[in-house]
Write an enzyme that holds these catalytic residues in place. Structure first.
Site, short mmCIF file in Angstrom:
data_model
loop_
_atom_site.label_atom_id
_atom_site.label_comp_id
_atom_site.label_asym_id
_atom_site.label_seq_id
_atom_site.Cartn_x
_atom_site.Cartn_y
_atom_site.Cartn_z
N HIS A 109 -1.38 0.44 -9.83
CA HIS A 109 -0.59 1.05 -8.74
C HIS A 109 0.40 2.03 -9.34
O HIS A 109 1.41 1.64 -9.92
CB HIS A 109 0.18 -0.04 -7.96
CG HIS A 109 0.96 0.48 -6.79
ND1 HIS A 109 0.98 -0.16 -5.57
CD2 HIS A 109 1.76 1.56 -6.64
CE1 HIS A 109 1.76 0.50 -4.73
NE2 HIS A 109 2.25 1.55 -5.37
N HIS A 138 2.23 6.23 -8.84
CA HIS A 138 2.38 7.51 -8.14
C HIS A 138 2.52 8.60 -9.20
O HIS A 138 3.47 8.59 -9.97
CB HIS A 138 3.63 7.50 -7.26
CG HIS A 138 3.59 6.41 -6.23
ND1 HIS A 138 3.07 6.58 -4.97
CD2 HIS A 138 3.95 5.10 -6.31
CE1 HIS A 138 3.14 5.44 -4.30
NE2 HIS A 138 3.67 4.52 -5.09
N LYS A 179 -5.92 2.91 0.92
CA LYS A 179 -4.56 2.39 1.00
C LYS A 179 -4.07 2.39 2.44
O LYS A 179 -4.13 3.41 3.13
CB LYS A 179 -3.63 3.28 0.15
CG LYS A 179 -2.18 2.86 0.14
CD LYS A 179 -1.94 1.60 -0.67
CE LYS A 179 -0.52 1.08 -0.54
NZ LYS A 179 0.37 1.56 -1.60
N HIS A 187 0.43 -1.73 1.62
CA HIS A 187 1.90 -1.78 1.56
C HIS A 187 2.31 -2.73 2.68
O HIS A 187 2.27 -2.38 3.84
CB HIS A 187 2.52 -0.39 1.77
CG HIS A 187 4.02 -0.41 1.70
ND1 HIS A 187 4.75 0.15 0.67
CD2 HIS A 187 4.94 -0.98 2.52
CE1 HIS A 187 6.04 -0.09 0.86
NE2 HIS A 187 6.18 -0.75 1.99
N HIS A 209 2.62 -4.47 -4.75
CA HIS A 209 4.03 -4.65 -5.13
C HIS A 209 4.73 -5.77 -4.36
O HIS A 209 5.67 -5.53 -3.63
CB HIS A 209 4.82 -3.33 -5.05
CG HIS A 209 4.66 -2.52 -3.78
ND1 HIS A 209 4.58 -3.07 -2.52
CD2 HIS A 209 4.60 -1.18 -3.59
CE1 HIS A 209 4.47 -2.11 -1.64
NE2 HIS A 209 4.47 -0.96 -2.25
N ASP A 261 3.90 0.58 -9.80
CA ASP A 261 4.54 1.32 -8.70
C ASP A 261 5.53 2.32 -9.25
O ASP A 261 6.56 2.60 -8.62
CB ASP A 261 5.19 0.37 -7.69
CG ASP A 261 5.59 1.08 -6.40
OD1 ASP A 261 5.03 2.17 -6.13
OD2 ASP A 261 6.46 0.56 -5.69
#
Ligand SMILES: NC(=O)N[C@@H](CC(=O)O)C(=O)O
Ligand SMILES: [Zn+2]
Ligand SMILES: [Zn+2]
Length: 348
Positions: free
Chosen positions: A14, A16, A100, A137, A175, A248
């Site tokens: 995970h 970004h 996602k 999420h 997360h 994350d």
């Protein structure tokens, strides 16, 4: 205890990486340690289909350091309009590994996320058919739900129902931040897993709020109280294959974090495995780090583990106070502080 720790090379399930001018920085940082990463699709605009994922993947590959074999594993961003065919085409691409689910409004760039999970049942059915995991999420977004309760409410209102309705679907509860989520995942069938970040293992909400408000500790789901931190440490160091590494790592430019309304996200990619080692060491559980960081994730996704290794040495160093981020700076988690473990740059 040894001052050296050698692990099969880990993957980040995970992350970004963002897009554009920052890619050389974000990709360089992740590629230093990790062989592969699940690349979150909440870019601007989001990555909604195989064509967009393919173009984004090319930009990431072009940003790799010379000689790097880092492999981005692409993810589709589900909207109310994502169809079963979009999912099948993504699977057929060979480079999309998951989809996602962002509840609309739950987090950074989630405005075009899903407004009602029931609307995307055909897409979820196609995920189950193709064997691609649904990444979630897991927070409700109702204005009247306290920000500290949003993950637990998501379990009760959506996660249980989703897992029951699609018994063969692989689901990653991303997360996780609460004892409730750790327990839910532990008790769920084997097709349900979870990622855990370094910041949720190392910190609780006191670190963010006592003695002043520290924007670089602010991420979503927000840090919870210490009892939840302990439950996450228990889960991560348990050896249970359902729990695996997902940093994350979510960079925002300094000015966007240090603001009257600061963005959510902690930047950890530059020293993530080092931070996880610190958390596991506090628990005397360094022997469990390889499973969590390098084995459980590939097994869940149905991919082979990496075969080369990294070596960490117990040797204090000071984290940079800032890092380049395109034309801006990013203030990493632990900026200017001591870290206990250091990655040996050459392979063991
Ligand atoms: N975790 C965060 O606080 N932020 C992430 C979004 C997310 O993963 O929810 C981001 O993209 O900035
Ligand atoms: Zn999220
Ligand atoms: Zn994220």
């Amino acid at each position: 205890m040894s001052d050296r720790l050698t692990l099969l090379r880990p993957d980040d399930w995970h992350i970004h990486l963002r897009d554009g001018a920052v890619l050389p920085h974000t990709v360089g940082d992740v590629a230093r340690t990790f062989a592969r990463a699940i690349v979150m699709p909440n870019t601007v605009p989001p990555v909604r289909d195989a064509a967009e994922a393919g173009a984004y993947r090319e930009r990431i590959l072009a940003a790799r350091p010379v000689g790097s074999r880092f492999e981005p594993l692409m993810v589709l961003y589900l909207t109310d309009r994502t169809s079963a065919d979009d999912i099948r085409a993504a699977k057929a691409s060979g480079f999309v590994y998951a989809a996602k689910l962002y509840p609309a409004g739950a987090t950074t760039n989630s405005d075009s996320g899903v407004t009602s999970i029931d609307k995307i049942f055909p897409a979820i059915e196609a995920l189950a058919e193709t064997g691609m995991p649904l990444l979630v999420h897991g927070e409700v977004t109702h204005a009247d739900v306290d920000v500290f309760d949003r993950e637990k409410r998501f379990i009760d209102e959506h996660m249980r129902r989703l897992v029951d309705r699609f018994p063969t679907l692989k689901v990653v509860f991303e997360h996780i931040t609460t004892a409730d989520a750790a327990q839910f995942v532990s008790e769920a069938p084997a097709n349900v897993g979870a990622t855990i970040t370094a910041q949720h293992l190392l910190y609780n909400r006191n670190h963010m709020l006592v003695g002043g408000i520290r924007p670089h500790f602010y991420c979503l789901p927000i840090l919870k109280r210490n009892t939840h931190q302990v439950a996450l440490l228990d889960a991560a160091t348990s050896g249970n294959r359902k729990f695996f590494l997902g940093t994350d790592s979510a960079p925002h430019a300094q000015h966007a974090k240090e603001a009257a309304c600061g963005c959510a996200g902690c930047y950890t990619a530059y020293a993530a495995i080092e931070m996880y080692a610190e958390a596991f060491e506090q628990r005397n559980a360094l022997d469990k780090l390889e499973g969590f960081a390098s084995l459980h994730g590939p097994a869940f996704y149905g991919l082979p583990a990496n075969t080369d290794r990294i070596t960490l040495v117990r040797e204090e160093w000071t984290a940079p106070s800032s890092l380049p981020f395109g034309d801006n700076l990013v203030i990493p988690l632990r900026a200017g502080e001591k870290l206990r473990w250091r990655l040996l740059e050459e392979n063991a």
